[in-house]
Design an enzyme around this catalytic site. Sequence first.
Site, PDB file in Angstrom:
ATOM      1  CB  CYS A 128      -5.530  -8.508   9.698  1.00 29.58           C
ATOM      2  SG  CYS A 128      -6.022 -10.129  10.241  1.00 29.58           S
ATOM      3  CB  CYS A 157      -1.792  -9.480  10.555  1.00 34.89           C
ATOM      4  SG  CYS A 157      -2.445 -10.850  11.551  1.00 34.89           S
ATOM      5  CB  CYS A 203      -6.814 -10.192  13.535  1.00 29.52           C
ATOM      6  SG  CYS A 203      -5.418 -11.323  13.699  1.00 29.52           S
ATOM      7  CB  CYS A 229      -2.409  -7.868  13.975  1.00 25.00           C
ATOM      8  SG  CYS A 229      -3.977  -7.766  13.067  1.00 25.00           S
TER       9      CYS A 229
END
Length: 193
Positions: A35, A39, A66, A69
Site C-alpha cells: 500500500c 491508504c 492494494c 489506494c
Amino acid sequence: MTEQDRHILYDVLLNRDARFDGKLFFGVTSTGIYCRPICPAPKPKPENVLYFTDSETAAMAGFRPCKRCRPEARPGSPAWQGTKATISRALRLLAQGEGPDSLADLADRLGVTDRHLRRLFNQHLGKSPMEVKQENRLGLAVTLLKEPEASIPDVAYASGFGSLRRFNDAFKGTYGVTPTEWRDKNANDSNPE
C-alpha cells in the site's frame, strides 16, 4: 534498518502522512498486499510490515497492489488521485453549459451510482452535485445580468434554467432579491453620479 527507523516509518503509516506518498510503500506480510502510506485501510501490526522505496520493488518481493489506494499507478494519474479524480471530472461536466441534466445522467457518465456520487460530493465539497450545478447557473446569470441589453428571460434561458419562474425563485433564494432588483441596484452602483 534500525529499530528506530522502523518506528519512524511505522509512525508515517499510522499518521497517513501524505508527504511520503509516492516515496514510501509498505508491504503487509500477513496479507501479501502492498500500500501507499495514505491508504485508508486499517493499519497492520508493526511486525507484519516491510518497507519499500518504490512499487516495483514491492511487486518483485511478491506483494500484490492494494485495491483501495492503487499503489501501482503512477503519481498524478486518475487512479492515483482516487475519488478526487471523479469529483474533478464531475465538476468539469457540471461547468459545461450542455452538461448532464440530472444526477442520474451525471453519475452514468462518470460510471458510478448517483448515491455514491452524492456521497463523494458531500465528503469533498460539502454540497450536492445539483447544488454545484445551481451555483454555476447563477454565476453565469450574474455575469449575463451585467449586460444591460440582455432581457431577464434571455438571461434565465441562457444560464440553463428551464423556466423564468425557477430562475427567479433560485436567484431570490440565493441573493435575496429578484434578478431585476439585482440589475437595478448594480446599475445604480456602477454609475459615477
